[in-house]
Design a protein around this motif. Structure first.
Motif, PDB file in Angstrom:
ATOM      1  N   TYR A 319     -92.983  -7.866  44.021  1.00 61.69           N
ATOM      2  CA  TYR A 319     -91.735  -8.237  43.330  1.00 61.69           C
ATOM      3  C   TYR A 319     -92.048  -8.943  41.996  1.00 61.69           C
ATOM      4  O   TYR A 319     -91.378  -8.710  40.992  1.00 61.69           O
ATOM      5  CB  TYR A 319     -90.868  -9.150  44.212  1.00 61.69           C
ATOM      6  CG  TYR A 319     -90.555  -8.558  45.578  1.00 61.69           C
ATOM      7  CD1 TYR A 319     -90.410  -7.177  45.740  1.00 61.69           C
ATOM      8  CD2 TYR A 319     -90.411  -9.354  46.719  1.00 61.69           C
ATOM      9  CE1 TYR A 319     -90.133  -6.623  46.984  1.00 61.69           C
ATOM     10  CE2 TYR A 319     -90.132  -8.800  47.963  1.00 61.69           C
ATOM     11  CZ  TYR A 319     -90.004  -7.438  48.097  1.00 61.69           C
ATOM     12  OH  TYR A 319     -89.737  -6.891  49.317  1.00 61.69           O
ATOM     13  N   LYS A 320     -93.082  -9.777  42.019  1.00 63.03           N
ATOM     14  CA  LYS A 320     -93.471 -10.479  40.790  1.00 63.03           C
ATOM     15  C   LYS A 320     -93.888  -9.448  39.738  1.00 63.03           C
ATOM     16  O   LYS A 320     -93.501  -9.514  38.580  1.00 63.03           O
ATOM     17  CB  LYS A 320     -94.630 -11.429  41.119  1.00 63.03           C
ATOM     18  CG  LYS A 320     -95.267 -12.121  39.945  1.00 63.03           C
ATOM     19  CD  LYS A 320     -96.251 -13.179  40.462  1.00 63.03           C
ATOM     20  CE  LYS A 320     -96.948 -13.935  39.369  1.00 63.03           C
ATOM     21  NZ  LYS A 320     -98.191 -13.349  38.917  1.00 63.03           N
ATOM     22  N   LYS A 321     -94.652  -8.474  40.198  1.00 63.14           N
ATOM     23  CA  LYS A 321     -95.154  -7.479  39.251  1.00 63.14           C
ATOM     24  C   LYS A 321     -93.991  -6.725  38.592  1.00 63.14           C
ATOM     25  O   LYS A 321     -93.975  -6.513  37.391  1.00 63.14           O
ATOM     26  CB  LYS A 321     -96.077  -6.505  40.002  1.00 63.14           C
ATOM     27  CG  LYS A 321     -96.448  -5.294  39.212  1.00 63.14           C
ATOM     28  CD  LYS A 321     -97.898  -4.982  39.342  1.00 63.14           C
ATOM     29  CE  LYS A 321     -98.257  -4.056  38.207  1.00 63.14           C
ATOM     30  NZ  LYS A 321     -99.237  -3.150  38.406  1.00 63.14           N
ATOM     31  N   VAL A 322     -93.012  -6.328  39.395  1.00 66.61           N
ATOM     32  CA  VAL A 322     -91.916  -5.556  38.819  1.00 66.61           C
ATOM     33  C   VAL A 322     -91.076  -6.446  37.894  1.00 66.61           C
ATOM     34  O   VAL A 322     -90.676  -6.021  36.799  1.00 66.61           O
ATOM     35  CB  VAL A 322     -91.092  -4.816  39.905  1.00 66.61           C
ATOM     36  CG1 VAL A 322     -90.332  -5.714  40.812  1.00 66.61           C
ATOM     37  CG2 VAL A 322     -90.133  -3.839  39.299  1.00 66.61           C
ATOM     38  N   LEU A 323     -90.863  -7.695  38.281  1.00 67.56           N
ATOM     39  CA  LEU A 323     -90.079  -8.595  37.429  1.00 67.56           C
ATOM     40  C   LEU A 323     -90.810  -8.868  36.112  1.00 67.56           C
ATOM     41  O   LEU A 323     -90.214  -8.829  35.031  1.00 67.56           O
ATOM     42  CB  LEU A 323     -89.798  -9.907  38.166  1.00 67.56           C
ATOM     43  CG  LEU A 323     -88.685  -9.792  39.212  1.00 67.56           C
ATOM     44  CD1 LEU A 323     -88.792 -10.873  40.263  1.00 67.56           C
ATOM     45  CD2 LEU A 323     -87.308  -9.839  38.553  1.00 67.56           C
ATOM     46  N   GLY A 328     -87.761  -9.674  31.692  1.00 71.44           N
ATOM     47  CA  GLY A 328     -86.444 -10.287  31.516  1.00 71.44           C
ATOM     48  C   GLY A 328     -85.269  -9.343  31.699  1.00 71.44           C
ATOM     49  O   GLY A 328     -84.125  -9.773  31.759  1.00 71.44           O
ATOM     50  N   LYS A 329     -85.551  -8.027  31.778  1.00 70.73           N
ATOM     51  CA  LYS A 329     -84.438  -7.101  32.047  1.00 70.73           C
ATOM     52  C   LYS A 329     -84.080  -7.213  33.526  1.00 70.73           C
ATOM     53  O   LYS A 329     -84.938  -7.539  34.355  1.00 70.73           O
ATOM     54  CB  LYS A 329     -84.857  -5.662  31.736  1.00 70.73           C
ATOM     55  CG  LYS A 329     -85.007  -5.407  30.249  1.00 70.73           C
ATOM     56  CD  LYS A 329     -85.376  -3.969  30.017  1.00 70.73           C
ATOM     57  CE  LYS A 329     -85.479  -3.673  28.546  1.00 70.73           C
ATOM     58  NZ  LYS A 329     -86.164  -2.429  28.282  1.00 70.73           N
ATOM     59  N   LYS A 330     -82.854  -6.885  33.848  1.00 74.79           N
ATOM     60  CA  LYS A 330     -82.385  -7.042  35.232  1.00 74.79           C
ATOM     61  C   LYS A 330     -83.175  -6.158  36.208  1.00 74.79           C
ATOM     62  O   LYS A 330     -83.451  -4.986  35.920  1.00 74.79           O
ATOM     63  CB  LYS A 330     -80.899  -6.664  35.267  1.00 74.79           C
ATOM     64  CG  LYS A 330     -80.233  -6.721  36.585  1.00 74.79           C
ATOM     65  CD  LYS A 330     -80.043  -8.084  37.196  1.00 74.79           C
ATOM     66  CE  LYS A 330     -79.062  -9.023  36.604  1.00 74.79           C
ATOM     67  NZ  LYS A 330     -79.236 -10.419  36.897  1.00 74.79           N
ATOM     68  N   VAL A 331     -83.565  -6.760  37.338  1.00 74.69           N
ATOM     69  CA  VAL A 331     -84.248  -5.996  38.410  1.00 74.69           C
ATOM     70  C   VAL A 331     -83.490  -6.272  39.711  1.00 74.69           C
ATOM     71  O   VAL A 331     -83.447  -7.415  40.175  1.00 74.69           O
ATOM     72  CB  VAL A 331     -85.717  -6.456  38.568  1.00 74.69           C
ATOM     73  CG1 VAL A 331     -86.363  -5.758  39.771  1.00 74.69           C
ATOM     74  CG2 VAL A 331     -86.520  -6.174  37.303  1.00 74.69           C
ATOM     75  N   ILE A 332     -82.888  -5.230  40.264  1.00 71.35           N
ATOM     76  CA  ILE A 332     -82.143  -5.410  41.515  1.00 71.35           C
ATOM     77  C   ILE A 332     -82.972  -4.849  42.666  1.00 71.35           C
ATOM     78  O   ILE A 332     -83.289  -3.653  42.702  1.00 71.35           O
ATOM     79  CB  ILE A 332     -80.774  -4.717  41.433  1.00 71.35           C
ATOM     80  CG1 ILE A 332     -79.967  -5.391  40.322  1.00 71.35           C
ATOM     81  CG2 ILE A 332     -80.034  -4.823  42.773  1.00 71.35           C
ATOM     82  CD1 ILE A 332     -78.667  -4.743  40.025  1.00 71.35           C
ATOM     83  N   GLY A 386     -88.497 -13.403  36.263  1.00 70.97           N
ATOM     84  CA  GLY A 386     -87.641 -12.464  35.530  1.00 70.97           C
ATOM     85  C   GLY A 386     -86.197 -12.648  35.931  1.00 70.97           C
ATOM     86  O   GLY A 386     -85.805 -13.718  36.397  1.00 70.97           O
ATOM     87  N   SER A 387     -85.416 -11.584  35.772  1.00 74.03           N
ATOM     88  CA  SER A 387     -83.986 -11.675  36.065  1.00 74.03           C
ATOM     89  C   SER A 387     -83.701 -10.860  37.331  1.00 74.03           C
ATOM     90  O   SER A 387     -83.570  -9.644  37.287  1.00 74.03           O
ATOM     91  CB  SER A 387     -83.225 -11.124  34.859  1.00 74.03           C
ATOM     92  OG  SER A 387     -81.884 -11.005  35.166  1.00 74.03           O
ATOM     93  N   LEU A 388     -83.620 -11.572  38.441  1.00 74.26           N
ATOM     94  CA  LEU A 388     -83.545 -10.878  39.739  1.00 74.26           C
ATOM     95  C   LEU A 388     -82.120 -10.765  40.271  1.00 74.26           C
ATOM     96  O   LEU A 388     -81.329 -11.701  40.181  1.00 74.26           O
ATOM     97  CB  LEU A 388     -84.410 -11.641  40.766  1.00 74.26           C
ATOM     98  CG  LEU A 388     -84.408 -11.115  42.204  1.00 74.26           C
ATOM     99  CD1 LEU A 388     -85.051  -9.728  42.294  1.00 74.26           C
ATOM    100  CD2 LEU A 388     -85.128 -12.077  43.158  1.00 74.26           C
ATOM    101  N   GLY A 389     -81.826  -9.597  40.837  1.00 80.21           N
ATOM    102  CA  GLY A 389     -80.623  -9.409  41.649  1.00 80.21           C
ATOM    103  C   GLY A 389     -81.104  -8.961  43.024  1.00 80.21           C
ATOM    104  O   GLY A 389     -82.072  -8.199  43.125  1.00 80.21           O
ATOM    105  N   ILE A 390     -80.449  -9.452  44.071  1.00 78.11           N
ATOM    106  CA  ILE A 390     -80.832  -8.989  45.412  1.00 78.11           C
ATOM    107  C   ILE A 390     -79.606  -8.307  45.997  1.00 78.11           C
ATOM    108  O   ILE A 390     -78.493  -8.850  45.913  1.00 78.11           O
ATOM    109  CB  ILE A 390     -81.228 -10.169  46.341  1.00 78.11           C
ATOM    110  CG1 ILE A 390     -82.334 -11.017  45.709  1.00 78.11           C
ATOM    111  CG2 ILE A 390     -81.675  -9.655  47.711  1.00 78.11           C
ATOM    112  CD1 ILE A 390     -82.731 -12.252  46.539  1.00 78.11           C
ATOM    113  N   MET A 391     -79.805  -7.112  46.560  1.00 81.34           N
ATOM    114  CA  MET A 391     -78.629  -6.506  47.193  1.00 81.34           C
ATOM    115  C   MET A 391     -78.934  -6.055  48.608  1.00 81.34           C
ATOM    116  O   MET A 391     -80.073  -5.778  48.966  1.00 81.34           O
ATOM    117  CB  MET A 391     -78.054  -5.397  46.345  1.00 81.34           C
ATOM    118  CG  MET A 391     -78.817  -4.138  46.287  1.00 81.34           C
ATOM    119  SD  MET A 391     -77.815  -2.988  45.329  1.00 81.34           S
ATOM    120  CE  MET A 391     -78.992  -1.684  45.106  1.00 81.34           C
TER     121      MET A 391
END
Ligand code: PEP
Ligand code: MG
Length: 546
Positions: A319-323, A328-332, A386-391
């Motif tokens: 998750y850190k790697k993708v963020l 800073g772009k949104k990652v859901i 980064g900018s995380l969203g969790i769904m």
């Protein structure tokens, strides 16, 4: 050789011309055979074991480079297990006392050890059952010389199979796959979705018996646009398809000019175009295709790739790697959506009559909160990068969403007590992929920051059409008025309560509906990385003022 033509359904538009590699299942049927020469059989066993160790060593080295040393450790454990004294004593014993073949002795030992591990109280030891089966299958494959896939030759091949489970697809070496062709399968199956994510031509549903009629090494043309397949094509067909391939590449390179441009209609309406991914190996494609963020990270593929639960640290690293990569772009990131067609042995899920309507997705997380909490801890810890969203997938009721939010609250408290940092800006959302959640979206919207419509499941549950069943495609129309009305209802309710709404199912990429979605007020469309620029093109040609 005569050219033969087959027809299936194209699930990713591109053309491949190459050679066939027939996918061989790793499970082999093991026969019990009497042997005369024990020493010779033991030598055969030793040879298969060293070959297995060498193969695992190669996988280990590749994994260290791709996912880091901690994540690769499981392969070190596998190598040690092959050398384990108890394991080897058992195999030798069975061979000597019963004078039977090595395959049989390995298979029997695997069964005995797996049962023994499963009976233990300790969850860690229980999970070793899958490992012992895994290494034993590899040794058996090497003994029988089965399961060696042609892609190991280094040449990119067209993989042909009766069907591919998501767990099989995810384990294929993406660098070696030119295209997929399967006898079975439906356009909304996860295998089709993975093919789209991998950006390779894929045709499914070619029909039973196809694989029997072809051979390893045959030349094949795969037309992922029309679903046509040509086996041992003549010169004329080859010429025609080479020119179509070049034309397709020209069209795709024209789309490259849209990089850096905005997703804005002629009359000024903006929409976010994000990308769907199945793992960190897809991040490159997201960046290359200039997606504005990641709208769906199907985190379950982290679990499917493994023979045991990924640890909190392993998940945190991914998750850190993708963020970090998205800067800073949104990652859901969607929490675990396992079950139904996505099965991992170590979850030990019971066989169900109707798995799509069974214990899957959030239902597993709510009944096994220790699995859920491990994932949430990893997500919250990674959120500062980064900018995380969790769904959350498959939610159907207010009480489920409240329970989810309570568990998130508990995780936050635990982290605070341990003085572990997490971001206070995480957005929490739910997938709207059941008719129930769409119908009560007015009650759900006040609880969350966003909705994301999973049209693949929403279609299957609304139209009562199993998305895995290729026979149902004609009844399974995602443009059905009922689906569109549910999406519109969810959009209205989201906005009424200050939430935003996106679509991350396959329908988001259907440019014949882009205008409809924008008129409904959809704020974000999330598609396979390869569709981002095509969708941007469609948005930029729309005029909603008319
Ligand atoms: C969906 O159901 O539309 C979705 C995006 O989730 P998945 O395809 O992984 O079930
Ligand atoms: Mg779904």
């Amino acid at each position: 050789m005569n050219e033969e033509r087959y027809q299936g359904k194209g699930v990713f538009g591109a053309i491949a011309i190459g050679r066939v590699s027939i996918f061989k299942r790793s499970e082999v049927t093991v026969k019990r055979e009497r042997i005369e020469d024990l020493d010779q059989e033991l030598a055969r066993l030793e040879e298969a074991k060293s070959k297995s160790i060498q193969q695992i060593q190669n996988i280990y080295e590749k994994a260290v480079k791709e996912v880091g040393e901690t994540n690769a450790q499981i392969f070190e454990i596998h190598m040690m297990m092959i050398e384990d004294d108890d394991y080897n004593d058992s195999i030798h014993n069975i061979m000597e006392t019963q004078m039977v073949n090595a395959e049989y002795a390995v298979a029997l030992t695997a069964d005995n050890f797996a049962e023994m591990f499963q009976a233990m109280d300790d969850g860690y030891m229980q999970a070793r059952a899958a490992d012992v089966r895994d290494i034993s299958n590899r040794i058996i494959q090497n003994l029988t010389n089965c399961g060696q896939r042609a892609e190991a030759s280094g040449e990119k091949m067209i993989i042909c199979a009766d069907d591919l489970a998501p767990s099989e697809t995810v384990l294929l070496d993406k660098e070696q796959v030119l295209a997929f062709v399967t006898e079975l399968g439906s356009s909304n199956s996860h295998t089709a979705i993975l093919a789209r994510n991998m950006n390779i031509p894929a045709v499914i549903g070619v029909g039973a018996g196809f694989v029997q009629n072809i051979h390893d090494g045959d030349t094949m043309i795969v037309d992922g646009f029309t679903g046509e397949i040509f086996v041992n094509p003549g010169e004329e067909t080859c010429r025609k398809y080479r020119s179509r391939q070049a034309e397709d590449e020209r069209r795709k390179s024209l789309l490259q000019e849209l990089k850096g441009k905005e997703n804005v209609t002629l009359d000024g309406k903006r929409v976010n175009i994000y990308a769907n991914i199945g793992g960190i190996e897809n991040i490159g494609a997201v960046l290359v295709n200039d997606a504005g963020g990641i709208g769906l990270f199907r985190s379950e593929f982290l679990y499917l790739e493994k023979t045991d639960f990924p640890t909190e640290d392993e998940q945190f690293a991914a998750y850190k790697k993708v963020l970090e990569s998205m800067a800073g772009k949104k990652v859901i990131i969607r929490t675990l959506d396992i079950g139904a067609d996505k099965q991992a042995d170590y979850f030990q899920l019971k066989k169900e009559e109707n798995p799509a309507m069974g214990l899957r997705a959030i239902r597993i997380c709510l009944t096994r909160p220790e699995i859920f909490k491990t994932q949430l801890r990893a997500l919250y810890r990674a959120s500062i990068y980064g900018s995380l969203g969790i769904m959350f997938p498959m939610a159907t009721s207010v009480s489920e969403v409240e329970r989810i939010l309570d568990i998130c609250g508990e995780v936050k408290k635990e982290l605070e007590a341990e003085e572990i940092e997490y971001s206070r800006e995480i957005e929490l959302g739910i997938m709207i992929e059941t008719p129930a959640s769409a119908v009560i979206s007015d009650r759900l919207a006040p609880l969350v920051d966003f909705f994301s419509i999973g049209t693949n499941d929403l279609t299957q549950y609304t139209l009562a059409c199993d998305r895995q069943n290729a026979e149902l495609e004609e009844f399974c129309d995602p443009h059905h008025e009922a689906i569109l009305r549910l999406i519109e209802l969810a959009a209205e309710n989201a906005h009424k309560h200050g939430a935003w709404i996106g679509i991350c199912g396959e329908l988001a990429a259907d440019t014949s509906l882009t205008e409809t979605f924008l008129r409904m007020g959809i704020d974000e469309l999330s598609v396979s990385p390869a569709f981002v620029l095509n969708l941007r093109d469609a948005v930029r040609k729309l005029d909603l003022s008319k």
